[in-house]
Design a protein around this motif. Structure first.
Motif, PDB file in Angstrom:
ATOM      1  N   LEU A  15      44.865 -15.618 -19.257  1.00 52.18           N
ATOM      2  CA  LEU A  15      44.618 -14.451 -18.425  1.00 52.18           C
ATOM      3  C   LEU A  15      43.665 -14.823 -17.295  1.00 52.18           C
ATOM      4  CD1 LEU A  15      44.065 -11.947 -21.351  1.00 52.18           C
ATOM      5  CD2 LEU A  15      45.938 -11.796 -19.704  1.00 52.18           C
ATOM      6  N   ASN A  16      43.579 -13.973 -16.315  1.00 51.49           N
ATOM      7  CA  ASN A  16      42.590 -14.177 -15.252  1.00 51.49           C
ATOM      8  C   ASN A  16      41.196 -13.765 -15.718  1.00 51.49           C
ATOM      9  OD1 ASN A  16      44.487 -15.073 -13.276  1.00 51.49           O
ATOM     10  ND2 ASN A  16      45.159 -12.945 -13.026  1.00 51.49           N
ATOM     11  N   SER A  17      41.151 -12.837 -16.706  1.00 51.11           N
ATOM     12  CA  SER A  17      39.873 -12.340 -17.227  1.00 51.11           C
ATOM     13  C   SER A  17      39.598 -12.975 -18.583  1.00 51.11           C
ATOM     14  CB  SER A  17      39.944 -10.815 -17.376  1.00 51.11           C
ATOM     15  OG  SER A  17      40.907 -10.472 -18.358  1.00 51.11           O
TER      16      SER A  17
ATOM     17  N   SER B  11      51.928 -25.514 -20.957  1.00 45.92           N
ATOM     18  CA  SER B  11      51.065 -26.459 -20.261  1.00 45.92           C
ATOM     19  C   SER B  11      49.675 -26.439 -20.887  1.00 45.92           C
ATOM     20  CB  SER B  11      50.964 -26.104 -18.782  1.00 45.92           C
ATOM     21  OG  SER B  11      50.433 -24.801 -18.631  1.00 45.92           O
ATOM     22  N   THR B  12      48.911 -27.508 -20.660  1.00 45.44           N
ATOM     23  CA  THR B  12      47.580 -27.630 -21.248  1.00 45.44           C
ATOM     24  C   THR B  12      46.687 -26.483 -20.797  1.00 45.44           C
ATOM     25  OG1 THR B  12      47.794 -30.031 -21.258  1.00 45.44           O
ATOM     26  CG2 THR B  12      45.579 -29.133 -21.467  1.00 45.44           C
ATOM     27  N   LEU B  13      45.998 -25.880 -21.767  1.00 43.67           N
ATOM     28  CA  LEU B  13      45.091 -24.790 -21.456  1.00 43.67           C
ATOM     29  C   LEU B  13      43.691 -25.336 -21.227  1.00 43.67           C
ATOM     30  CD1 LEU B  13      46.213 -22.288 -24.236  1.00 43.67           C
ATOM     31  CD2 LEU B  13      46.914 -22.297 -21.839  1.00 43.67           C
ATOM     32  N   ASP B  14      42.982 -24.709 -20.304  1.00 44.72           N
ATOM     33  CA  ASP B  14      41.597 -25.086 -20.046  1.00 44.72           C
ATOM     34  C   ASP B  14      40.717 -24.333 -21.033  1.00 44.72           C
ATOM     35  OD1 ASP B  14      39.105 -25.695 -19.183  1.00 44.72           O
ATOM     36  OD2 ASP B  14      39.342 -24.863 -17.156  1.00 44.72           O
ATOM     37  N   LYS B  15      40.359 -24.967 -22.149  1.00 38.71           N
ATOM     38  CA  LYS B  15      39.587 -24.301 -23.188  1.00 38.71           C
ATOM     39  C   LYS B  15      38.119 -24.151 -22.821  1.00 38.71           C
ATOM     40  CE  LYS B  15      42.702 -25.463 -26.939  1.00 38.71           C
ATOM     41  NZ  LYS B  15      42.846 -26.012 -28.306  1.00 38.71           N
ATOM     42  N   ASN B  16      37.717 -24.714 -21.700  1.00 38.91           N
ATOM     43  CA  ASN B  16      36.348 -24.536 -21.235  1.00 38.91           C
ATOM     44  C   ASN B  16      36.216 -23.318 -20.341  1.00 38.91           C
ATOM     45  OD1 ASN B  16      35.298 -26.904 -22.502  1.00 38.91           O
ATOM     46  ND2 ASN B  16      36.261 -28.140 -20.893  1.00 38.91           N
ATOM     47  N   ALA B  17      37.354 -22.771 -19.920  1.00 37.90           N
ATOM     48  CA  ALA B  17      37.337 -21.598 -19.046  1.00 37.90           C
ATOM     49  C   ALA B  17      37.122 -20.337 -19.887  1.00 37.90           C
ATOM     50  CB  ALA B  17      38.649 -21.492 -18.275  1.00 37.90           C
ATOM     51  N   VAL B  18      36.379 -19.379 -19.305  1.00 39.62           N
ATOM     52  CA  VAL B  18      36.137 -18.117 -19.997  1.00 39.62           C
ATOM     53  C   VAL B  18      37.312 -17.190 -19.692  1.00 39.62           C
ATOM     54  CG1 VAL B  18      34.494 -16.244 -20.380  1.00 39.62           C
ATOM     55  CG2 VAL B  18      33.678 -18.502 -19.726  1.00 39.62           C
ATOM     56  N   LYS B  19      38.435 -17.501 -20.290  1.00 39.66           N
ATOM     57  CA  LYS B  19      39.658 -16.739 -20.053  1.00 39.66           C
ATOM     58  C   LYS B  19      40.366 -16.485 -21.377  1.00 39.66           C
ATOM     59  CE  LYS B  19      40.505 -18.503 -15.367  1.00 39.66           C
ATOM     60  NZ  LYS B  19      41.466 -19.208 -14.486  1.00 39.66           N
ATOM     61  N   GLY B  20      40.943 -15.304 -21.492  1.00 36.24           N
ATOM     62  CA  GLY B  20      41.691 -14.977 -22.685  1.00 36.24           C
ATOM     63  C   GLY B  20      43.098 -15.520 -22.620  1.00 36.24           C
ATOM     64  N   LEU B  21      43.845 -15.310 -23.714  1.00 37.09           N
ATOM     65  CA  LEU B  21      45.238 -15.741 -23.795  1.00 37.09           C
ATOM     66  C   LEU B  21      46.171 -14.543 -23.765  1.00 37.09           C
ATOM     67  CD1 LEU B  21      45.412 -18.511 -26.566  1.00 37.09           C
ATOM     68  CD2 LEU B  21      45.687 -18.807 -24.104  1.00 37.09           C
ATOM     69  N   ILE B  22      47.381 -14.757 -23.277  1.00 39.82           N
ATOM     70  CA  ILE B  22      48.411 -13.732 -23.315  1.00 39.82           C
ATOM     71  C   ILE B  22      49.744 -14.365 -23.665  1.00 39.82           C
ATOM     72  CG2 ILE B  22      48.699 -13.915 -20.797  1.00 39.82           C
ATOM     73  CD1 ILE B  22      49.734 -11.011 -20.844  1.00 39.82           C
ATOM     74  N   LEU B  23      50.453 -13.744 -24.594  1.00 38.14           N
ATOM     75  CA  LEU B  23      51.866 -14.032 -24.808  1.00 38.14           C
ATOM     76  C   LEU B  23      52.638 -12.867 -24.227  1.00 38.14           C
ATOM     77  CD1 LEU B  23      53.911 -15.371 -27.699  1.00 38.14           C
ATOM     78  CD2 LEU B  23      54.318 -13.008 -27.030  1.00 38.14           C
ATOM     79  N   ASP B  24      53.614 -13.145 -23.390  1.00 41.80           N
ATOM     80  CA  ASP B  24      54.443 -12.114 -22.779  1.00 41.80           C
ATOM     81  C   ASP B  24      55.892 -12.439 -23.121  1.00 41.80           C
ATOM     82  OD1 ASP B  24      55.472 -10.054 -21.299  1.00 41.80           O
ATOM     83  OD2 ASP B  24      54.281 -10.459 -19.513  1.00 41.80           O
ATOM     84  N   ALA B  25      56.492 -11.617 -23.965  1.00 38.20           N
ATOM     85  CA  ALA B  25      57.847 -11.874 -24.443  1.00 38.20           C
ATOM     86  C   ALA B  25      58.784 -10.755 -24.017  1.00 38.20           C
ATOM     87  CB  ALA B  25      57.858 -12.010 -25.960  1.00 38.20           C
ATOM     88  N   THR B  26      59.896 -11.134 -23.403  1.00 36.10           N
ATOM     89  CA  THR B  26      60.979 -10.216 -23.102  1.00 36.10           C
ATOM     90  C   THR B  26      62.264 -10.853 -23.615  1.00 36.10           C
ATOM     91  OG1 THR B  26      61.250 -11.192 -20.909  1.00 36.10           O
ATOM     92  CG2 THR B  26      59.823  -9.246 -21.068  1.00 36.10           C
ATOM     93  N   GLU B  27      63.365 -10.192 -23.469  1.00 30.15           N
ATOM     94  CA  GLU B  27      64.621 -10.752 -23.941  1.00 30.15           C
ATOM     95  C   GLU B  27      64.921 -12.063 -23.212  1.00 30.15           C
ATOM     96  OE1 GLU B  27      69.312  -9.473 -24.570  1.00 30.15           O
ATOM     97  OE2 GLU B  27      67.910  -8.125 -23.572  1.00 30.15           O
ATOM     98  N   GLY B  28      64.970 -13.148 -23.975  1.00 33.21           N
ATOM     99  CA  GLY B  28      65.288 -14.452 -23.413  1.00 33.21           C
ATOM    100  C   GLY B  28      64.124 -15.177 -22.783  1.00 33.21           C
TER     101      GLY B  28
END
Length: 349
Positions: free
Chosen positions: A123-125, A99-116
């Motif tokens: 992130l919230n922070s 989904s579209t990310l809010d690039k104006n927000a002071v928030k980091g990114l996270i990729l969370d990968a598990t099997e499948g």
């Protein structure tokens, strides 16, 4: 890029260097050769890695099933750049149709990968590794593998040591003498990796990175790269560390036929402010000297603990030490009133 360039990068917070896929692959191979199941069933955290650009993320996603990884978590600070993905023109953000990310927000990114399951979200922070959110992810992980910012290496290593997790991170060779790192080097709970022991390494840098240092290039797509000297892996992941004993000459033999003119012409000197012998080259360590010796920090690349004990770092020679004329020493080691470059103090076993 020399140490001056690295220091300037740290000072100006321009130390967002993207590690090459090949350099990651070469170091991980040492761990896999020692233990093919080193990553099996493990949760791996890459805490300074934009999932859209990091080759750490790409490497572990490429080998996720092969290595039996349980979970891969890749996070980055809110100041991430869009960049060019992995040099293919296709980013993970496109690949997984998030989904579209809010690039104006002071928030980091996270990729969370598990099997499948592979998901990227905000992130919230702000994604700083010191945040409670990323620290919580650290505590959920088994391994921390990344290239942290040069400007925060001391703090990053404290953050890692506090976690008591397995780790493999990139830093400058000079970081080995940091007060919070050197004790771990000395007792071998942290070791220098085997895949890089000399020379320089090329890193991709953001589009807005100033190319003021030597050793820079721009490829045909406009992607910027910079070469950095003195890069090393710091790790506590087990690997085959059978460094051979150094083949050394006696002090007299060095004075007669060392390849270093200064040793042949002037011989060896003791420090003004410390009871040890100054040895400016690792290959000039005299095999028959039984006292303390100060040697270049690159000695650690060749250190076999069956041959030498590591006693102190240059940074630990301070305060209590005195010049031979009775005056108080400044930090570090001196010969003829001049400070010498970083040294570690060793003694023959």
């Amino acid at each position: 890029m020399d140490n001056k360039g690295i220091n300037e990068a740290a000072k100006n917070k321009k130390d967002e260097f993207y590690t090459s896929y090949g350099d990651i692959e070469k170091e991980m191979r040492y761990y896999l050769d020692f233990n093919p199941d080193v990553f099996r069933g493990k949760a791996i955290l890459c805490p300074c890695d934009n999932p859209n650009e990091s080759n750490f993320t790409k490497y572990f996603l490429d080998h996720f099933e092969e290595y039996g990884i349980k979970r891969l978590i890749s996070t980055c600070w809110s100041g991430y750049s869009d960049g060019v993905g992995y040099g293919t023109g296709t980013s993970l953000l496109d690949l997984y149709n998030q989904s579209t990310l809010d690039k104006n927000a002071v928030k980091g990114l996270i990729l969370d990968a598990t099997e499948g399951s592979r998901a990227i979200h905000q992130l919230n922070s702000n994604g700083d590794f010191r945040s409670d959110e990323v620290t919580g992810l650290r505590d959920e992980s088994d391994m921390i593998i990344t290239n942290p910012p040069f400007s925060l290496f001391r703090e990053f290593m404290d953050w890692i040591y506090m976690s008591k997790k397995q780790f493999s991170v990139l830093g400058n060779i000079g970081c080995a003498t940091y007060n919070n790192v050197f004790p771990h080097i000395r007792n071998r709970s942290t070791q220098l990796g085997m895949s890089i022991t000399s020379g320089d390494r090329e890193f991709r840098v953001p589009d807005d990175y100033p190319l003021a240092a030597a050793g820079v290039r721009v490829d045909e797509d406009g992607t910027k790269y910079i070469r950095v000297k003195g890069v090393r892996w710091y790790t506590n992941i087990p690997f085959n560390n059978d460094r051979p004993m150094l083949k050394l000459m006696t002090m007299q033999e060095n004075r007669e036929r060392s390849k270093h003119e200064g040793i042949r012409r002037k011989g060896y000197f003791e420090y003004d402010n410390y009871d040890a012998l100054e040895v400016p080259f690792t290959d000039a360590i005299p095999s028959d000297y039984k006292g303390l010796m100060g040697v270049p920090i690159t000695f650690l690349d060749k250190w076999n603990p069956n041959q030498f004990n590591v006693v102190k770092s240059r940074n630990e020679v301070r305060g209590a030490e005195f010049f031979r004329d009775g005056s108080i020493s400044m930090a570090g080691l001196y010969v003829g009133g001049k400070a010498v470059y970083d040294r570690v103090i060793i003694r023959s076993v």
